[in-house]
Scaffold this active site. Sequence first.
Site, PDB file in Angstrom:
ATOM      1  N   ASN A   1       0.846  -1.188   0.000  1.00  0.00           N
ATOM      2  CA  ASN A   1       0.000   0.000   0.000  1.00  0.00           C
ATOM      3  C   ASN A   1       0.890   1.249   0.000  1.00  0.00           C
ATOM      4  OD1 ASN A   1      -1.960   1.957   0.347  1.00  0.00           O
ATOM      5  ND2 ASN A   1      -2.319   1.485   2.501  1.00  0.00           N
ATOM      6  N   TRP A   2       0.973   1.901  -1.145  1.00  0.00           N
ATOM      7  CA  TRP A   2       1.829   3.085  -1.267  1.00  0.00           C
ATOM      8  C   TRP A   2       1.212   4.337  -0.637  1.00  0.00           C
ATOM      9  CZ3 TRP A   2       4.901   3.756  -6.459  1.00  0.00           C
ATOM     10  CH2 TRP A   2       5.803   2.691  -6.595  1.00  0.00           C
ATOM     11  N   LYS A   3      -0.064   4.290  -0.346  1.00  0.00           N
ATOM     12  CA  LYS A   3      -0.762   5.450   0.225  1.00  0.00           C
ATOM     13  C   LYS A   3      -0.604   6.659  -0.710  1.00  0.00           C
ATOM     14  CE  LYS A   3      -0.036   3.487   4.784  1.00  0.00           C
ATOM     15  NZ  LYS A   3       0.269   3.720   6.208  1.00  0.00           N
TER      16      LYS A   3
ATOM     17  N   GLY B   1       2.128   3.329  11.438  1.00  0.00           N
ATOM     18  CA  GLY B   1       3.081   4.418  11.358  1.00  0.00           C
ATOM     19  C   GLY B   1       3.843   4.698  12.641  1.00  0.00           C
TER      20      GLY B   1
ATOM     21  N   HIS C   1      -9.390   1.187   5.936  1.00  0.00           N
ATOM     22  CA  HIS C   1      -8.067   1.454   6.487  1.00  0.00           C
ATOM     23  C   HIS C   1      -8.168   2.479   7.612  1.00  0.00           C
ATOM     24  CE1 HIS C   1      -3.853   2.666   6.745  1.00  0.00           C
ATOM     25  NE2 HIS C   1      -3.558   1.547   6.096  1.00  0.00           N
TER      26      HIS C   1
ATOM     27  N   GLU D   1      -6.471   4.947   8.400  1.00  0.00           N
ATOM     28  CA  GLU D   1      -6.268   6.349   8.007  1.00  0.00           C
ATOM     29  C   GLU D   1      -7.539   6.940   7.405  1.00  0.00           C
ATOM     30  OE1 GLU D   1      -1.519   5.584   7.241  1.00  0.00           O
ATOM     31  OE2 GLU D   1      -2.876   5.749   5.532  1.00  0.00           O
TER      32      GLU D   1
ATOM     33  N   GLU E   1      -5.286  -4.514  11.309  1.00  0.00           N
ATOM     34  CA  GLU E   1      -4.362  -3.390  11.420  1.00  0.00           C
ATOM     35  C   GLU E   1      -4.681  -2.595  12.684  1.00  0.00           C
ATOM     36  OE1 GLU E   1      -2.533  -1.855   7.349  1.00  0.00           O
ATOM     37  OE2 GLU E   1      -4.392  -0.892   7.906  1.00  0.00           O
TER      38      GLU E   1
ATOM     39  N   SER F   1       3.338  -1.569  10.646  1.00  0.00           N
ATOM     40  CA  SER F   1       4.792  -1.532  10.872  1.00  0.00           C
ATOM     41  C   SER F   1       5.458  -2.873  10.573  1.00  0.00           C
ATOM     42  CB  SER F   1       5.097  -1.079  12.303  1.00  0.00           C
ATOM     43  OG  SER F   1       4.587   0.209  12.545  1.00  0.00           O
TER      44      SER F   1
END
Length: 254
Positions: free
Chosen positions: A9-11, A174, A96, A98, A168, A212
């Site tokens: 996942n490159w975000k 992060g 997700h 985020e 997650e 992580s």
Amino acid sequence: MKKIIIIANWKLNGNKALVNKFSKYFTSNIIKYLKNNIIIMSPPVIYIEQMKKLINNKKIFFASQNIDYHETGAFTGELSANMIKEIGIKYVILGHSERRENHNENNKLIAKKFNSIKKNKIIPILCIGETKKEKKLGLTDKVLKKQIDSIFLKCGKLAFNNSIIAYEPRWSIGSGKTASPNLINKILKIIKKYILKNSFQDIKVYMQYGGSVSCDNIKNIINQKYVDGVLIGSGSLNFKNFKKMIKISSKLKI
């Protein structure tokens, strides 16, 4: 021996130059490790076509980082499930942490997206997880089951057939802090059994861990019985580290 599902996942990262460099490195260094791995790349959706053409390998799959649950209409800036399906995207990440936090996405909205994804015969990658506060209060199981229940309520008892669940923990994303392998296995076992019990029959649901993930911990995570793969965030942007993680995974006899 099962194949390990590795999702990158490159975000909100990347550009044309990075995609070019990454794709060249990928084809010359990572393709050889595909035998024991299923690799799903998720750069920003505008770069997927470019990456697909450069890598040019049908064994590499792609995921969108988000969709809107509407099919068409006056929803500026959104993409629908049928649109991403048209360009060959097989998976969608949703729920997700985020997006839950930064875009106020709740369980009800995520269930609507899940439903649209399944209707379009795309495979959902549903992220579930608890906050630091919820963890401290001992609410982890309750919170995760509630997130699962919202999908059952909207999509029915067979909702999770041919789906991926990514645990997650929101306190880990992060932070550099990773849940212990034993805890990951324990939670994934609870969730998988809960899904199977409420599905009333045996279905194919795959369990992952994200939060992580690194070269140092991926081996111990993947070696757990209930772990079918990992969801890698920023670590997937580093060519050499990503290759190392895939290499480690490919050598494990699970």
